[in-house]
Design an enzyme around this catalytic site. Structure first.
Site, PDB file in Angstrom:
ATOM      1  N   LYS A   1       9.512  15.259 -11.900  1.00  0.00           N
ATOM      2  CA  LYS A   1      10.086  15.804 -10.663  1.00  0.00           C
ATOM      3  C   LYS A   1      11.554  15.378 -10.521  1.00  0.00           C
ATOM      4  CE  LYS A   1       5.546  15.810  -8.349  1.00  0.00           C
ATOM      5  NZ  LYS A   1       4.760  15.248  -7.215  1.00  0.00           N
TER       6      LYS A   1
ATOM      7  N   TYR B   1       2.379  25.049  -5.504  1.00  0.00           N
ATOM      8  CA  TYR B   1       1.741  24.141  -4.546  1.00  0.00           C
ATOM      9  C   TYR B   1       0.987  24.908  -3.458  1.00  0.00           C
ATOM     10  CZ  TYR B   1       3.818  19.720  -6.221  1.00  0.00           C
ATOM     11  OH  TYR B   1       4.132  18.600  -6.943  1.00  0.00           O
TER      12      TYR B   1
ATOM     13  N   PHE C   1       2.880  17.727   4.968  1.00  0.00           N
ATOM     14  CA  PHE C   1       3.922  17.360   4.001  1.00  0.00           C
ATOM     15  C   PHE C   1       4.405  18.544   3.167  1.00  0.00           C
ATOM     16  CE2 PHE C   1      -0.199  16.454   1.936  1.00  0.00           C
ATOM     17  CZ  PHE C   1      -0.060  17.139   0.730  1.00  0.00           C
TER      18      PHE C   1
ATOM     19  N   ARG D   1      -3.288  12.498 -16.487  1.00  0.00           N
ATOM     20  CA  ARG D   1      -3.456  12.078 -15.083  1.00  0.00           C
ATOM     21  C   ARG D   1      -3.616  10.561 -15.002  1.00  0.00           C
ATOM     22  NH1 ARG D   1      -3.130  15.321 -10.340  1.00  0.00           N
ATOM     23  NH2 ARG D   1      -4.916  14.256  -9.438  1.00  0.00           N
TER      24      ARG D   1
ATOM     25  N   THR E   1      -1.856   9.269  -6.707  1.00  0.00           N
ATOM     26  CA  THR E   1      -0.818  10.094  -6.062  1.00  0.00           C
ATOM     27  C   THR E   1       0.206   9.224  -5.334  1.00  0.00           C
ATOM     28  OG1 THR E   1      -2.457  11.839  -5.755  1.00  0.00           O
ATOM     29  CG2 THR E   1      -0.475  11.963  -4.394  1.00  0.00           C
TER      30      THR E   1
ATOM     31  N   ASN F   1       7.076  10.736  -5.898  1.00  0.00           N
ATOM     32  CA  ASN F   1       6.150  10.102  -6.850  1.00  0.00           C
ATOM     33  C   ASN F   1       6.364  10.518  -8.308  1.00  0.00           C
ATOM     34  OD1 ASN F   1       5.064  12.617  -6.600  1.00  0.00           O
ATOM     35  ND2 ASN F   1       2.975  11.945  -6.177  1.00  0.00           N
TER      36      ASN F   1
ATOM     37  N   HIS G   1       4.283  15.114 -11.904  1.00  0.00           N
ATOM     38  CA  HIS G   1       3.103  15.921 -11.601  1.00  0.00           C
ATOM     39  C   HIS G   1       2.275  16.082 -12.866  1.00  0.00           C
ATOM     40  CE1 HIS G   1       0.647  19.405 -10.390  1.00  0.00           C
ATOM     41  NE2 HIS G   1       0.867  19.823 -11.619  1.00  0.00           N
TER      42      HIS G   1
ATOM     43  N   GLU H   1      -0.737  26.556 -14.154  1.00  0.00           N
ATOM     44  CA  GLU H   1       0.598  25.954 -14.078  1.00  0.00           C
ATOM     45  C   GLU H   1       1.410  26.219 -15.347  1.00  0.00           C
ATOM     46  OE1 GLU H   1      -1.091  22.551 -11.017  1.00  0.00           O
ATOM     47  OE2 GLU H   1      -0.557  21.943 -13.051  1.00  0.00           O
TER      48      GLU H   1
HETATM   49  P1  IDP Z   1      -1.269  14.863  -7.162  1.00  0.00           P
HETATM   50  O1  IDP Z   1       0.194  15.150  -7.448  1.00  0.00           O
HETATM   51  O2  IDP Z   1      -1.618  13.456  -7.529  1.00  0.00           O
HETATM   52  O3  IDP Z   1      -2.201  15.877  -7.778  1.00  0.00           O
HETATM   53  P2  IDP Z   1      -1.739  16.157  -4.588  1.00  0.00           P
HETATM   54  O4  IDP Z   1      -2.692  15.695  -3.558  1.00  0.00           O
HETATM   55  O5  IDP Z   1      -2.084  17.394  -5.355  1.00  0.00           O
HETATM   56  O6  IDP Z   1      -1.467  14.931  -5.569  1.00  0.00           O
HETATM   57  O7  IDP Z   1      -0.338  16.359  -3.863  1.00  0.00           O
HETATM   58  C1  IDP Z   1       0.702  17.068  -4.482  1.00  0.00           C
HETATM   59  C2  IDP Z   1       2.006  16.356  -4.221  1.00  0.00           C
HETATM   60  O8  IDP Z   1       2.308  16.419  -2.827  1.00  0.00           O
HETATM   61  C3  IDP Z   1       1.993  14.852  -4.543  1.00  0.00           C
HETATM   62  O9  IDP Z   1       2.224  14.588  -5.902  1.00  0.00           O
HETATM   63  C4  IDP Z   1       3.135  14.363  -3.659  1.00  0.00           C
HETATM   64  O10 IDP Z   1       4.401  14.678  -4.276  1.00  0.00           O
HETATM   65  C5  IDP Z   1       2.975  15.230  -2.436  1.00  0.00           C
HETATM   66  N1  IDP Z   1       2.157  14.576  -1.400  1.00  0.00           N
HETATM   67  C6  IDP Z   1       0.809  14.452  -1.370  1.00  0.00           C
HETATM   68  N2  IDP Z   1       0.419  13.795  -0.273  1.00  0.00           N
HETATM   69  C7  IDP Z   1       1.538  13.504   0.425  1.00  0.00           C
HETATM   70  C8  IDP Z   1       1.790  12.829   1.676  1.00  0.00           C
HETATM   71  O11 IDP Z   1       0.881  12.369   2.359  1.00  0.00           O
HETATM   72  N3  IDP Z   1       3.109  12.737   2.054  1.00  0.00           N
HETATM   73  C9  IDP Z   1       4.138  13.249   1.309  1.00  0.00           C
HETATM   74  N4  IDP Z   1       3.938  13.880   0.151  1.00  0.00           N
HETATM   75  C10 IDP Z   1       2.664  14.014  -0.293  1.00  0.00           C
HETATM   76 MG    MG Z   2      -2.475  17.900  -7.340  1.00  0.00          MG
END
Ligand code: IDP
Ligand code: MG
Length: 152
Positions: A11, A51, A59, A87, A93, A114, A117, A128
Protein backbone atom coordinates in the site's frame (compact mmCIF):
# COMPACT_ATOMS: atom_id res chain seq x y z
CA UNK A 1 1.38 -29.53 -3.19
CA UNK A 2 -1.55 -27.21 -3.94
CA UNK A 3 -0.22 -24.61 -6.34
CA UNK A 4 -2.12 -21.35 -5.87
CA UNK A 5 -1.86 -17.75 -6.96
CA UNK A 6 -2.57 -14.91 -4.60
CA UNK A 7 -2.69 -11.15 -4.96
CA UNK A 8 -0.72 -8.75 -2.80
CA UNK A 9 -0.51 -4.97 -2.76
CA UNK A 10 2.18 -2.97 -0.97
CA UNK A 11 0.00 0.00 0.00
CA UNK A 12 1.06 3.66 -0.37
CA UNK A 13 2.51 3.82 3.18
CA UNK A 14 4.66 0.77 2.48
CA UNK A 15 6.02 2.46 -0.64
CA UNK A 16 6.54 5.85 1.05
CA UNK A 17 8.26 4.31 4.05
CA UNK A 18 10.68 2.40 1.86
CA UNK A 19 9.57 -1.18 2.49
CA UNK A 20 9.21 -2.43 -1.10
CA UNK A 21 12.58 -4.19 -1.08
CA UNK A 22 12.16 -5.74 2.35
CA UNK A 23 8.68 -7.04 1.58
CA UNK A 24 9.59 -8.44 -1.84
CA UNK A 25 12.66 -10.02 -0.26
CA UNK A 26 10.53 -11.76 2.40
CA UNK A 27 8.33 -13.34 -0.27
CA UNK A 28 11.39 -14.41 -2.26
CA UNK A 29 13.10 -15.93 0.76
CA UNK A 30 9.94 -17.82 1.68
CA UNK A 31 9.87 -19.38 -1.77
CA UNK A 32 6.78 -17.68 -3.15
CA UNK A 33 7.33 -17.00 -6.84
CA UNK A 34 6.62 -13.50 -8.15
CA UNK A 35 4.79 -14.07 -11.43
CA UNK A 36 3.61 -10.47 -11.95
CA UNK A 37 4.53 -7.12 -10.42
CA UNK A 38 3.94 -3.44 -11.17
CA UNK A 39 3.66 -0.02 -9.55
CA UNK A 40 0.18 1.43 -9.78
CA UNK A 41 -1.78 4.40 -8.44
CA UNK A 42 -5.14 2.91 -7.46
CA UNK A 43 -8.04 4.97 -8.89
CA UNK A 44 -11.20 5.74 -6.91
CA UNK A 45 -13.19 3.42 -9.17
CA UNK A 46 -10.76 0.57 -8.68
CA UNK A 47 -10.70 1.19 -4.90
CA UNK A 48 -14.50 0.98 -4.79
CA UNK A 49 -14.65 -2.35 -6.60
CA UNK A 50 -11.56 -3.79 -4.90
CA UNK A 51 -12.89 -2.89 -1.43
CA UNK A 52 -16.59 -3.28 -2.31
CA UNK A 53 -17.15 -5.55 0.73
CA UNK A 54 -16.33 -2.56 2.99
CA UNK A 55 -18.69 -0.01 1.40
CA UNK A 56 -20.84 1.49 4.16
CA UNK A 57 -18.37 0.78 6.98
CA UNK A 58 -17.14 3.80 8.97
CA UNK A 59 -13.57 3.38 7.74
CA UNK A 60 -14.51 3.10 4.06
CA UNK A 61 -13.93 6.78 3.16
CA UNK A 62 -10.51 7.03 4.86
CA UNK A 63 -9.61 3.62 3.41
CA UNK A 64 -10.37 4.87 -0.11
CA UNK A 65 -8.38 8.07 0.47
CA UNK A 66 -5.47 6.03 1.86
CA UNK A 67 -5.33 3.46 -0.92
CA UNK A 68 -5.56 6.08 -3.70
CA UNK A 69 -3.10 8.50 -2.08
CA UNK A 70 0.02 7.47 -4.02
CA UNK A 71 1.73 4.61 -5.78
CA UNK A 72 1.28 1.05 -4.58
CA UNK A 73 3.07 -2.08 -5.74
CA UNK A 74 0.79 -4.85 -7.00
CA UNK A 75 1.99 -8.41 -7.36
CA UNK A 76 0.87 -11.93 -8.02
CA UNK A 77 2.57 -14.60 -5.91
CA UNK A 78 2.53 -18.28 -6.72
CA UNK A 79 3.33 -21.31 -4.62
CA UNK A 80 2.02 -24.09 -2.42
CA UNK A 81 -1.00 -22.69 -0.50
CA UNK A 82 0.08 -19.18 -1.49
CA UNK A 83 -3.12 -17.51 -0.18
CA UNK A 84 -2.66 -18.81 3.36
CA UNK A 85 1.12 -18.40 3.37
CA UNK A 86 1.05 -14.76 2.23
CA UNK A 87 -1.69 -13.83 4.75
CA UNK A 88 0.32 -15.46 7.52
CA UNK A 89 3.41 -13.48 6.52
CA UNK A 90 1.38 -10.24 6.67
CA UNK A 91 -0.06 -10.80 10.13
CA UNK A 92 -3.30 -9.56 11.68
CA UNK A 93 -5.18 -6.65 10.08
CA UNK A 94 -4.33 -4.38 13.01
CA UNK A 95 -0.52 -4.09 13.28
CA UNK A 96 -0.89 -3.73 17.05
CA UNK A 97 -2.21 -7.30 17.15
CA UNK A 98 0.07 -8.67 14.45
CA UNK A 99 2.84 -10.98 15.67
CA UNK A 100 6.42 -9.77 15.54
CA UNK A 101 8.08 -11.32 12.52
CA UNK A 102 5.10 -10.55 10.31
CA UNK A 103 5.13 -7.60 7.91
CA UNK A 104 2.42 -5.66 9.74
CA UNK A 105 3.81 -6.66 13.13
CA UNK A 106 7.29 -5.47 12.26
CA UNK A 107 6.40 -2.23 10.46
CA UNK A 108 3.04 -0.90 11.61
CA UNK A 109 1.34 0.85 14.50
CA UNK A 110 -2.18 1.61 13.22
CA UNK A 111 -4.95 -0.33 11.49
CA UNK A 112 -5.49 2.61 9.14
CA UNK A 113 -1.93 2.32 7.82
CA UNK A 114 -1.21 -1.38 7.69
CA UNK A 115 1.30 -1.47 4.83
CA UNK A 116 0.10 -4.44 2.81
CA UNK A 117 -2.91 -6.25 1.44
CA UNK A 118 -3.26 -9.96 0.74
CA UNK A 119 -6.19 -11.91 -0.71
CA UNK A 120 -8.20 -13.72 1.96
CA UNK A 121 -9.36 -16.66 -0.22
CA UNK A 122 -8.79 -18.22 -3.62
CA UNK A 123 -12.00 -16.57 -4.87
CA UNK A 124 -10.82 -13.12 -3.73
CA UNK A 125 -7.40 -13.82 -5.20
CA UNK A 126 -8.85 -14.55 -8.63
CA UNK A 127 -11.02 -11.44 -8.52
CA UNK A 128 -8.23 -9.15 -7.30
CA UNK A 129 -5.67 -10.50 -9.78
CA UNK A 130 -8.07 -9.78 -12.64
CA UNK A 131 -8.76 -6.27 -11.28
CA UNK A 132 -5.07 -5.37 -11.39
CA UNK A 133 -3.53 -7.49 -14.15
CA UNK A 134 -4.33 -8.66 -17.66
CA UNK A 135 -3.62 -12.30 -18.51
CA UNK A 136 -0.65 -11.18 -20.65
CA UNK A 137 0.96 -9.47 -17.66
CA UNK A 138 1.12 -12.70 -15.68
CA UNK A 139 4.17 -14.78 -16.47
CA UNK A 140 4.66 -18.52 -16.42
CA UNK A 141 8.18 -19.73 -15.73
CA UNK A 142 10.13 -22.28 -13.74
CA UNK A 143 12.52 -20.97 -11.11
CA UNK A 144 15.88 -22.64 -10.62
CA UNK A 145 15.24 -23.26 -6.92
CA UNK A 146 11.93 -25.07 -7.34
CA UNK A 147 13.41 -28.56 -7.19
CA UNK A 148 15.00 -27.63 -3.85
CA UNK A 149 11.92 -25.93 -2.41
CA UNK A 150 9.40 -28.75 -2.55
CA UNK A 151 9.70 -32.32 -1.28
CA UNK A 152 8.01 -35.56 -2.27
P1 IDP B 1 -7.39 -7.37 5.75
O1 IDP B 1 -6.64 -6.32 4.96
O2 IDP B 1 -6.52 -7.95 6.83
O3 IDP B 1 -8.02 -8.43 4.88
P2 IDP B 1 -10.05 -6.22 6.10
O4 IDP B 1 -10.94 -6.44 7.26
O5 IDP B 1 -10.42 -6.87 4.80
O6 IDP B 1 -8.57 -6.63 6.54
O7 IDP B 1 -9.95 -4.65 5.89
C1 IDP B 1 -9.43 -4.11 4.70
C2 IDP B 1 -8.55 -2.93 5.05
O8 IDP B 1 -9.35 -1.88 5.60
C3 IDP B 1 -7.49 -3.21 6.12
O9 IDP B 1 -6.33 -3.81 5.60
C4 IDP B 1 -7.22 -1.80 6.64
O10 IDP B 1 -6.37 -1.09 5.71
C5 IDP B 1 -8.60 -1.18 6.57
N1 IDP B 1 -9.31 -1.30 7.86
C6 IDP B 1 -9.93 -2.40 8.36
N2 IDP B 1 -10.47 -2.13 9.55
C7 IDP B 1 -10.21 -0.83 9.82
C8 IDP B 1 -10.52 0.05 10.92
O11 IDP B 1 -11.16 -0.33 11.89
N3 IDP B 1 -10.07 1.34 10.80
C9 IDP B 1 -9.36 1.79 9.72
N4 IDP B 1 -9.05 1.00 8.69
C10 IDP B 1 -9.47 -0.29 8.72
MG1 MG C 1 -9.60 -8.29 3.52
Amino acid sequence: MTKERTFSLIKPDGVQRGFIGDIVSRFERKGLKIVAMKMVVVSEDLAKSYYSEHIGKPFFEPLTRYITSGPSVAMVLEGDQAVKVARKMMGATNPIDADQGTIRGDFGLHVGKNIIHGSDSLTSAEREISQFFTEEEITNYKKVDEDWLYGE
